[in-house]
Design a protein around this motif. Structure first.
Motif, short mmCIF file in Angstrom:
data_model
loop_
_atom_site.label_atom_id
_atom_site.label_comp_id
_atom_site.label_asym_id
_atom_site.label_seq_id
_atom_site.Cartn_x
_atom_site.Cartn_y
_atom_site.Cartn_z
N SER A 254 -15.59 -16.75 -12.63
CA SER A 254 -14.99 -16.90 -11.31
C SER A 254 -14.20 -15.66 -10.94
O SER A 254 -13.82 -14.86 -11.80
N VAL A 255 -13.98 -15.50 -9.64
CA VAL A 255 -13.20 -14.40 -9.09
C VAL A 255 -12.19 -14.97 -8.11
O VAL A 255 -12.54 -15.82 -7.28
N ALA A 256 -10.97 -14.48 -8.17
CA ALA A 256 -9.94 -14.89 -7.22
C ALA A 256 -9.43 -13.67 -6.46
O ALA A 256 -9.08 -12.65 -7.06
N GLN A 257 -9.45 -13.78 -5.16
CA GLN A 257 -8.83 -12.79 -4.29
C GLN A 257 -7.72 -13.53 -3.56
O GLN A 257 -7.97 -14.26 -2.62
N PRO A 258 -6.49 -13.38 -4.05
CA PRO A 258 -5.40 -14.26 -3.60
C PRO A 258 -4.96 -14.06 -2.16
O PRO A 258 -4.31 -14.94 -1.59
N GLU A 259 -5.30 -12.92 -1.58
CA GLU A 259 -4.86 -12.63 -0.21
C GLU A 259 -6.03 -12.74 0.75
O GLU A 259 -7.07 -12.11 0.55
N ASP A 260 -5.86 -13.57 1.80
CA ASP A 260 -6.89 -13.63 2.83
C ASP A 260 -6.89 -12.35 3.65
O ASP A 260 -7.94 -11.91 4.12
N GLN A 261 -5.71 -11.77 3.84
CA GLN A 261 -5.59 -10.59 4.68
C GLN A 261 -4.51 -9.67 4.13
O GLN A 261 -3.48 -10.14 3.63
N VAL A 262 -4.78 -8.37 4.21
CA VAL A 262 -3.80 -7.35 3.83
C VAL A 262 -3.60 -6.44 5.04
O VAL A 262 -4.59 -5.95 5.61
N ASN A 263 -2.37 -6.23 5.40
CA ASN A 263 -2.05 -5.36 6.53
C ASN A 263 -1.32 -4.12 6.01
O ASN A 263 -0.39 -4.23 5.22
N VAL A 264 -1.75 -2.96 6.47
CA VAL A 264 -1.12 -1.72 6.04
C VAL A 264 -1.18 -0.72 7.18
O VAL A 264 -2.10 -0.75 8.01
N ALA A 265 -0.19 0.15 7.23
CA ALA A 265 -0.18 1.19 8.26
C ALA A 265 -0.99 2.39 7.79
O ALA A 265 -1.05 2.70 6.58
N GLU A 266 -1.62 3.04 8.74
CA GLU A 266 -2.42 4.23 8.41
C GLU A 266 -1.56 5.25 7.69
O GLU A 266 -0.41 5.50 8.07
N GLY A 267 -2.12 5.82 6.63
CA GLY A 267 -1.40 6.82 5.86
C GLY A 267 -0.67 6.24 4.66
O GLY A 267 -0.31 6.99 3.73
N ASN A 268 -0.44 4.93 4.67
CA ASN A 268 0.22 4.28 3.54
C ASN A 268 -0.79 3.91 2.46
O ASN A 268 -1.98 3.74 2.75
N PRO A 269 -0.33 3.75 1.24
CA PRO A 269 -1.25 3.30 0.18
C PRO A 269 -1.61 1.83 0.38
O PRO A 269 -0.84 1.06 0.94
N LEU A 270 -2.81 1.47 -0.07
CA LEU A 270 -3.24 0.09 0.04
C LEU A 270 -3.69 -0.44 -1.32
O LEU A 270 -4.17 0.31 -2.18
N THR A 271 -3.51 -1.75 -1.50
CA THR A 271 -3.99 -2.44 -2.69
C THR A 271 -4.59 -3.76 -2.25
O THR A 271 -3.97 -4.52 -1.50
N VAL A 272 -5.79 -4.04 -2.72
CA VAL A 272 -6.44 -5.33 -2.52
C VAL A 272 -6.63 -5.94 -3.90
O VAL A 272 -7.27 -5.35 -4.76
#
Lengths: 117, 114
Positions: free
Chosen positions: B3-21
Motif C-alpha cells: 500500500s501507499v499513503a499520501q497523507p495530504e490531498d493538497q500542498v500549497n507553496v509559493a513560487e521560489g519556495n521549497p516543496l515537499t510532497v
C-alpha cells in the motif's frame, strides 16, 4: 520516440451500451498494462499483458470487461455492458522488458475519459 | 498486501519556495518506489524512481526524492517551486516478489502560487 497512443480520448455512452478502447504501446515494449483511474483515486491495474499473454487479470471484472493483445503489439479493452460506476479514465501503459522486471518504468498514454450516463 | 499513503490531498507553496510532497509505503519485500505527475487531461508522466543504492534520487524537472527505509517514506522534493509544477502527483510502489503489481497512492495536488 513516440509515446503510448490511446483512442478515443473521450467517450460518452448510455448505461448498458458497449464501448472499446484502443492502445498502441511504445515500439518494442513487451509488457502492456490497462489501468482504471476513478476521479480522486490513483490508477488501479485491470490487466497486464506480457507480449500477447495475460500475466495478471485478477482485478478485471470479467463479467463485463475483456481485453486482448492478439499480435503482442496493440491492445483493445472492451466493456459490455457498461455501468454507471465504470465512469473513469482508462489508462494504458507499457514497459520495455518481459519477465519479472519489477524495476522497469511504466510509460503511460494520455488516457480515455469514459462517461456513462 | 502492499500500500501507499499520501497523507495530504493538497500542498500549497509559493513560487521560489521549497516543496515537499509526502509518501509512505508498506510492502512485504524490498520496495521499488516511483513518482509520477499528472497534468489536466493528460496521462501520468514519470518523474523518478528508487530501485537500490543512493537514498537520494534525482529526476526530471529538478525534482528529487529521498528514500528512508526506517520511516518507510519516499518524499518528493524540489528546492525552488515553479508555477508550472502545479499538478497532481502520485507515489507508487511495487516489491521484488516476481509479478508484483504497481500500487498507487491517491495523489496529492500541488498548487504553486505566483
Amino acid at each position: 520516440e513516440a509515446g503510448v497512443a490511446q483512442s478515443p480520448r473521450y467517450k460518452i455512452i448510455e448505461k448498458r451500451q458497449s464501448v472499446a478502447f484502443w492502445c498502441n504501446p511504445i515500439s518494442g515494449h513487451a509488457t502492456l498494462y490497462w489501468y482504471q483511474q476513478i476521479l480522486g483515486q490513483g490508477p488501479k491495474l485491470l490487466i497486464q499483458f506480457q507480449n500477447n499473454g495475460v500475466v495478471d487479470d485478477s482485478q478485471l471484472p470479467k463479467d463485463r470487461f475483456s481485453a486482448e493483445r492478439l499480435k503482442g503489439v496493440d491492445s483493445t479493452l472492451k466493456i459490455q455492458p457498461a455501468k454507471l460506476e465504470d465512469s473513469a479514465v482508462y489508462l494504458c501503459a507499457s514497459s520495455l522488458r518481459a519477465g519479472t522486471s519489477v524495476t522497469d518504468t511504466q510509460y503511460f498514454g494520455p488516457g480515455t475519459r469514459l462517461t456513462v450516463l | 498486501a502492499q500500500s501507499v499513503a499520501q497523507p495530504e490531498d493538497q500542498v500549497n507553496v509559493a513560487e521560489g519556495n521549497p516543496l515537499t510532497v509526502k509518501c509512505t509505503y508498506s510492502v512485504s519485500g524490498n520496495p521499488y518506489l516511483f513518482w509520477y505527475v499528472q497534468y489536466p487531461n493528460r496521462g501520468l508522466q514519470f518523474l523518478l524512481k528508487y530501485i537500490t543504492g543512493d537514498n537520494l534520487v534525482k529526476g526530471s524537472y529538478g525534482f528529487e526524492a529521498e528514500f528512508n527505509k526506517s520511516q518507510t517514506s519516499f518524499h518528493l522534493k524540489k528546492p525552488s517551486a515553479l508555477v508550472s509544477d502545479s499538478a497532481l502527483y502520485f507515489c507508487a510502489v511495487r516489491d521484488d516478489s516476481g509479478y508484483s503489481t504497481l500500487t498507487f497512492g491517491k495523489g496529492t495536488m500541488l498548487l504553486v502560487s505566483p
